[in-house]
Design a protein around this motif. Sequence first.
Motif, PDB file in Angstrom:
ATOM      1  N   LEU A 153       0.852  -1.188   0.000  1.00  0.00           N
ATOM      2  CA  LEU A 153       0.000   0.000   0.000  1.00  0.00           C
ATOM      3  C   LEU A 153       0.885   1.234   0.000  1.00  0.00           C
ATOM      4  CD1 LEU A 153      -2.970   0.934   0.291  1.00  0.00           C
ATOM      5  CD2 LEU A 153      -2.689   0.741   2.772  1.00  0.00           C
ATOM      6  N   VAL A 154       0.596   2.161  -0.897  1.00  0.00           N
ATOM      7  CA  VAL A 154       1.343   3.421  -0.961  1.00  0.00           C
ATOM      8  C   VAL A 154       0.368   4.558  -0.759  1.00  0.00           C
ATOM      9  CG1 VAL A 154       2.851   4.906  -2.332  1.00  0.00           C
ATOM     10  CG2 VAL A 154       3.002   2.414  -2.564  1.00  0.00           C
ATOM     11  N   VAL A 155       0.643   5.416   0.217  1.00  0.00           N
ATOM     12  CA  VAL A 155      -0.234   6.543   0.519  1.00  0.00           C
ATOM     13  C   VAL A 155       0.617   7.792   0.713  1.00  0.00           C
ATOM     14  CG1 VAL A 155      -1.967   5.049   1.598  1.00  0.00           C
ATOM     15  CG2 VAL A 155      -0.196   6.148   3.014  1.00  0.00           C
ATOM     16  N   HIS A 156      -0.055   8.910   0.873  1.00  0.00           N
ATOM     17  CA  HIS A 156       0.635  10.163   1.166  1.00  0.00           C
ATOM     18  C   HIS A 156       0.407  10.547   2.619  1.00  0.00           C
ATOM     19  CE1 HIS A 156       0.688  10.414  -3.269  1.00  0.00           C
ATOM     20  NE2 HIS A 156       1.814  11.061  -3.050  1.00  0.00           N
ATOM     21  N   GLU A 157       1.335  11.293   3.134  1.00  0.00           N
ATOM     22  CA  GLU A 157       1.217  11.757   4.518  1.00  0.00           C
ATOM     23  C   GLU A 157      -0.156  12.378   4.753  1.00  0.00           C
ATOM     24  OE1 GLU A 157       4.685  14.338   5.187  1.00  0.00           O
ATOM     25  OE2 GLU A 157       5.169  13.001   6.846  1.00  0.00           O
ATOM     26  N   GLY A 158      -0.721  12.045   5.895  1.00  0.00           N
ATOM     27  CA  GLY A 158      -2.019  12.591   6.244  1.00  0.00           C
ATOM     28  C   GLY A 158      -3.171  11.674   5.895  1.00  0.00           C
ATOM     29  N   ASP A 159      -2.921  10.700   5.018  1.00  0.00           N
ATOM     30  CA  ASP A 159      -3.986   9.763   4.655  1.00  0.00           C
ATOM     31  C   ASP A 159      -4.274   8.834   5.830  1.00  0.00           C
ATOM     32  OD1 ASP A 159      -3.042   9.203   1.150  1.00  0.00           O
ATOM     33  OD2 ASP A 159      -4.086  10.873   2.162  1.00  0.00           O
ATOM     34  N   THR A 160      -5.451   8.219   5.781  1.00  0.00           N
ATOM     35  CA  THR A 160      -5.816   7.172   6.738  1.00  0.00           C
ATOM     36  C   THR A 160      -5.784   5.831   6.026  1.00  0.00           C
ATOM     37  OG1 THR A 160      -7.204   8.612   8.104  1.00  0.00           O
ATOM     38  CG2 THR A 160      -7.695   6.257   8.161  1.00  0.00           C
ATOM     39  N   VAL A 161      -5.213   4.828   6.670  1.00  0.00           N
ATOM     40  CA  VAL A 161      -5.141   3.502   6.061  1.00  0.00           C
ATOM     41  C   VAL A 161      -5.788   2.465   6.970  1.00  0.00           C
ATOM     42  CG1 VAL A 161      -3.064   4.032   4.747  1.00  0.00           C
ATOM     43  CG2 VAL A 161      -2.864   3.003   7.022  1.00  0.00           C
ATOM     44  N   THR A 162      -6.293   1.430   6.320  1.00  0.00           N
ATOM     45  CA  THR A 162      -6.857   0.292   7.038  1.00  0.00           C
ATOM     46  C   THR A 162      -6.212  -0.975   6.517  1.00  0.00           C
ATOM     47  OG1 THR A 162      -8.986   1.396   7.389  1.00  0.00           O
ATOM     48  CG2 THR A 162      -8.943  -1.010   7.568  1.00  0.00           C
ATOM     49  N   LEU A 163      -5.597  -1.713   7.405  1.00  0.00           N
ATOM     50  CA  LEU A 163      -4.945  -2.972   7.054  1.00  0.00           C
ATOM     51  C   LEU A 163      -5.797  -4.111   7.583  1.00  0.00           C
ATOM     52  CD1 LEU A 163      -1.272  -2.066   8.017  1.00  0.00           C
ATOM     53  CD2 LEU A 163      -2.551  -1.476   5.954  1.00  0.00           C
ATOM     54  N   ASN A 164      -5.878  -5.170   6.801  1.00  0.00           N
ATOM     55  CA  ASN A 164      -6.756  -6.281   7.130  1.00  0.00           C
ATOM     56  C   ASN A 164      -5.994  -7.569   7.435  1.00  0.00           C
ATOM     57  OD1 ASN A 164      -9.493  -5.017   6.306  1.00  0.00           O
ATOM     58  ND2 ASN A 164      -8.188  -4.657   4.534  1.00  0.00           N
ATOM     59  N   CYS A 165      -6.554  -8.332   8.341  1.00  0.00           N
ATOM     60  CA  CYS A 165      -5.994  -9.631   8.672  1.00  0.00           C
ATOM     61  C   CYS A 165      -7.138 -10.602   8.920  1.00  0.00           C
ATOM     62  CB  CYS A 165      -5.128  -9.530   9.924  1.00  0.00           C
ATOM     63  SG  CYS A 165      -4.489 -11.112  10.504  1.00  0.00           S
ATOM     64  N   SER A 166      -7.195 -11.648   8.117  1.00  0.00           N
ATOM     65  CA  SER A 166      -8.203 -12.682   8.352  1.00  0.00           C
ATOM     66  C   SER A 166      -7.483 -13.978   8.703  1.00  0.00           C
ATOM     67  CB  SER A 166      -9.098 -12.867   7.125  1.00  0.00           C
ATOM     68  OG  SER A 166      -8.334 -13.335   6.031  1.00  0.00           O
ATOM     69  N   TYR A 167      -8.156 -14.829   9.433  1.00  0.00           N
ATOM     70  CA  TYR A 167      -7.469 -16.018   9.914  1.00  0.00           C
ATOM     71  C   TYR A 167      -8.391 -17.221  10.003  1.00  0.00           C
ATOM     72  CZ  TYR A 167      -9.702 -14.772  14.353  1.00  0.00           C
ATOM     73  OH  TYR A 167     -10.625 -14.453  15.334  1.00  0.00           O
ATOM     74  N   GLU A 168      -7.772 -18.364   9.937  1.00  0.00           N
ATOM     75  CA  GLU A 168      -8.448 -19.625  10.212  1.00  0.00           C
ATOM     76  C   GLU A 168      -7.469 -20.460  11.026  1.00  0.00           C
ATOM     77  OE1 GLU A 168     -10.416 -19.927   5.753  1.00  0.00           O
ATOM     78  OE2 GLU A 168      -9.901 -21.789   6.816  1.00  0.00           O
ATOM     79  N   VAL A 169      -7.768 -20.625  12.282  1.00  0.00           N
ATOM     80  CA  VAL A 169      -6.920 -21.481  13.118  1.00  0.00           C
ATOM     81  C   VAL A 169      -7.809 -22.412  13.906  1.00  0.00           C
ATOM     82  CG1 VAL A 169      -5.034 -19.811  13.294  1.00  0.00           C
ATOM     83  CG2 VAL A 169      -6.851 -19.808  15.004  1.00  0.00           C
ATOM     84  N   THR A 170      -7.220 -23.512  14.300  1.00  0.00           N
ATOM     85  CA  THR A 170      -7.989 -24.536  15.011  1.00  0.00           C
ATOM     86  C   THR A 170      -8.383 -24.062  16.406  1.00  0.00           C
ATOM     87  OG1 THR A 170      -6.751 -26.189  13.780  1.00  0.00           O
ATOM     88  CG2 THR A 170      -8.001 -26.949  15.708  1.00  0.00           C
ATOM     89  N   ASN A 171      -7.420 -23.513  17.121  1.00  0.00           N
ATOM     90  CA  ASN A 171      -7.657 -23.062  18.496  1.00  0.00           C
ATOM     91  C   ASN A 171      -7.132 -21.647  18.643  1.00  0.00           C
ATOM     92  OD1 ASN A 171      -8.643 -25.619  19.759  1.00  0.00           O
ATOM     93  ND2 ASN A 171      -6.639 -26.332  19.063  1.00  0.00           N
TER      94      ASN A 171
END
Lengths: 114, 109
Positions: free
Chosen positions: B11-29
């Motif tokens: 992801l490339v943004v400019h100073e002052g921007d707002t970013v949202t990073l995502n993380c999805s997961y599938e784990v047993t426990n």
Amino acid sequence: GAGVSQSPSNKVTEKGKDVELRCDPISGHTALYWYRQRLGQGLEFLIYFQGNSAPDKSGLPSDRFSAERTGESVSTLTIQRTQQEDSAVYLCASSLVWGDQPQHFGDGTRLSIL
Amino acid sequence: EDKVVQSPLSLVVHEGDTVTLNCSYEVTNFRSLLWYKQEKKAPTFLFMLTSSGIEKKSGRLSSILDKKELFSILNITATQTGDSAIYLCAVGDNNDMRFGAGTRLTVKP
């Protein structure tokens, strides 16, 4: 210092040679973890120690990889007969006990196999 | 098979921007989800999340976990060039922690 210390910071070696990577955890941390980070990828879990016991070695990529820990201090990760695909940054982390979060990471050893 | 997937990868943004990073997961426990910031060498800890819907906040960074939909987001507001780094998501189960591939964030002046 008070952090996790790894040595060497960089290692360049020829294919087929053995290498030994060292990790000094934070004093008092009984759990120690080894990870591998290939270029552009996330961290790959290799092995953890609780004390000097390693209950789960299934993360080690092959039988060329082994790890030891002396008491609750220094750990060494040994790679025998290195291959080019072993090139990566090897990161060590420690925590008070296994499962305690967060883990505290060392700066890693950058291993390059020619 | 347990897995942790982060997006976007870059992801490339400019100073002052707002970013949202995502993380999805599938784990047993599932035990916890952690966010780390990795600049040059050692990943540094940002947040640990164990409960759904409770936002963790530190300055311009915040994160929240949705255990029903199995994902977390990391928000950075008013980005600065010093925020440029790889952001790693890790999910801990009863045996080990699994890391995502990371999101490489570049903040341009």
